[in-house]
Design an enzyme around this catalytic site. Sequence first.
Site, PDB file in Angstrom:
ATOM      1  N   THR A  41     -38.045  17.411 -20.902  1.00 45.88           N
ATOM      2  CA  THR A  41     -39.419  17.142 -20.462  1.00 45.88           C
ATOM      3  C   THR A  41     -40.400  17.404 -21.593  1.00 45.88           C
ATOM      4  O   THR A  41     -41.337  16.621 -21.824  1.00 45.88           O
ATOM      5  CB  THR A  41     -39.768  18.020 -19.247  1.00 45.88           C
ATOM      6  OG1 THR A  41     -38.847  17.759 -18.193  1.00 45.88           O
ATOM      7  CG2 THR A  41     -41.181  17.741 -18.764  1.00 45.88           C
ATOM      8  N   ASP A  63     -28.125  15.711 -26.860  1.00 46.82           N
ATOM      9  CA  ASP A  63     -27.542  16.510 -25.779  1.00 46.82           C
ATOM     10  C   ASP A  63     -26.552  15.642 -25.001  1.00 46.82           C
ATOM     11  O   ASP A  63     -26.926  14.564 -24.535  1.00 46.82           O
ATOM     12  CB  ASP A  63     -28.653  16.998 -24.848  1.00 46.82           C
ATOM     13  CG  ASP A  63     -28.158  17.969 -23.782  1.00 46.82           C
ATOM     14  OD1 ASP A  63     -26.929  18.029 -23.558  1.00 46.82           O
ATOM     15  OD2 ASP A  63     -28.991  18.655 -23.183  1.00 46.82           O
TER      16      ASP A  63
END
Length: 340
Positions: A41, A63
């Site tokens: 985010t 990731d």
Amino acid sequence: MSSTAVVHDDDLMEPSLQSIVNQKTLRWIFVGGKGGVGKTTTSCSLAIQLAKVRKSVLLISTDPAHNLSDAFGQKFGKEARLVDGFTNLSAMEIDPNGSIQDLLASGDAQQDDPMAGLGVNNMMQDLAFSIPGVDEAMSFAEVLKQVKSLSYEVIVFDTAPTGHTLRFLQFPTVLEKALAKLSQLSSQFGPMLNSILGARGGLPGGQNLDELLQKMESLRETISEVNSQFKDADLTTFVCVCIAEFLSLYETERMIQELTSYSIDTHAIVVNQLLFPKDGSECDQCNARRKMQKKYLEQIEELYEDFNVVRMPLLVEEVRGKEKLEKFSDMLVHPYVPPN
């Protein structure tokens, strides 16, 4: 505690990321921290702010969870593509567990691409797999492809959880050592290896060992160049993301110490999921959690008095989709003021 950063004195203590957005020299921005603290985010939101002032921004996820697609509600892959609703913000998701053959690929790719044509036989693959952090090498290789194109003004990394992040940053040094060792072996045993490879039909793509080493050396030079940029505070910074809890604070301190040991600038911390109960609130759980958060937030501000510490509230809804990310991103540059 941080390495020297190019920020104005007036911005040094500002509880926002405005100084990073304003620093037009930055080329590489890493966003990292413990799992589940809001890295994706934060990285998406920072990229949105950068897109307002930069010609072109690339957001890369290293990731394995690949949350960029979920955050924007749009599928991304290993090739950069524009984020819906933007003309200068692109995103891509790299699979660090991809096949080693993608990095050391044989074949007919462009001759001027240092990533292309690195055909290997089983012996070379075994050597490649023996390099620590080879999964992160896959990510780094994909990044270099983008770097060579020189088409993005600034690149934001949404990194893997803390431990993987640091290995990824160490990889250039690891690969340089591995290639130096390979070159040494080639100088000592090159003729014999070429003879053996010749008897077996050579390397895939018809290359000999010297040609392979030349291409790997070209890759090493590119990695070395990028590695030097990572250690330049004018070009690179690392934004730490955490929550106001003991384990997250511990991971953040460990990460900052290691980043500093690698001469990678870090001078900003985003503290997510903070509670701000209203005065007189009868929610015992809320008040107790706020008391705990306040204790760790005070420790963060004391430990990192020369950092930009950004305080972000716990929201009632998930931050997903362009509109919600844009609202969240505004709080990164305009400090959140809790209601009375």
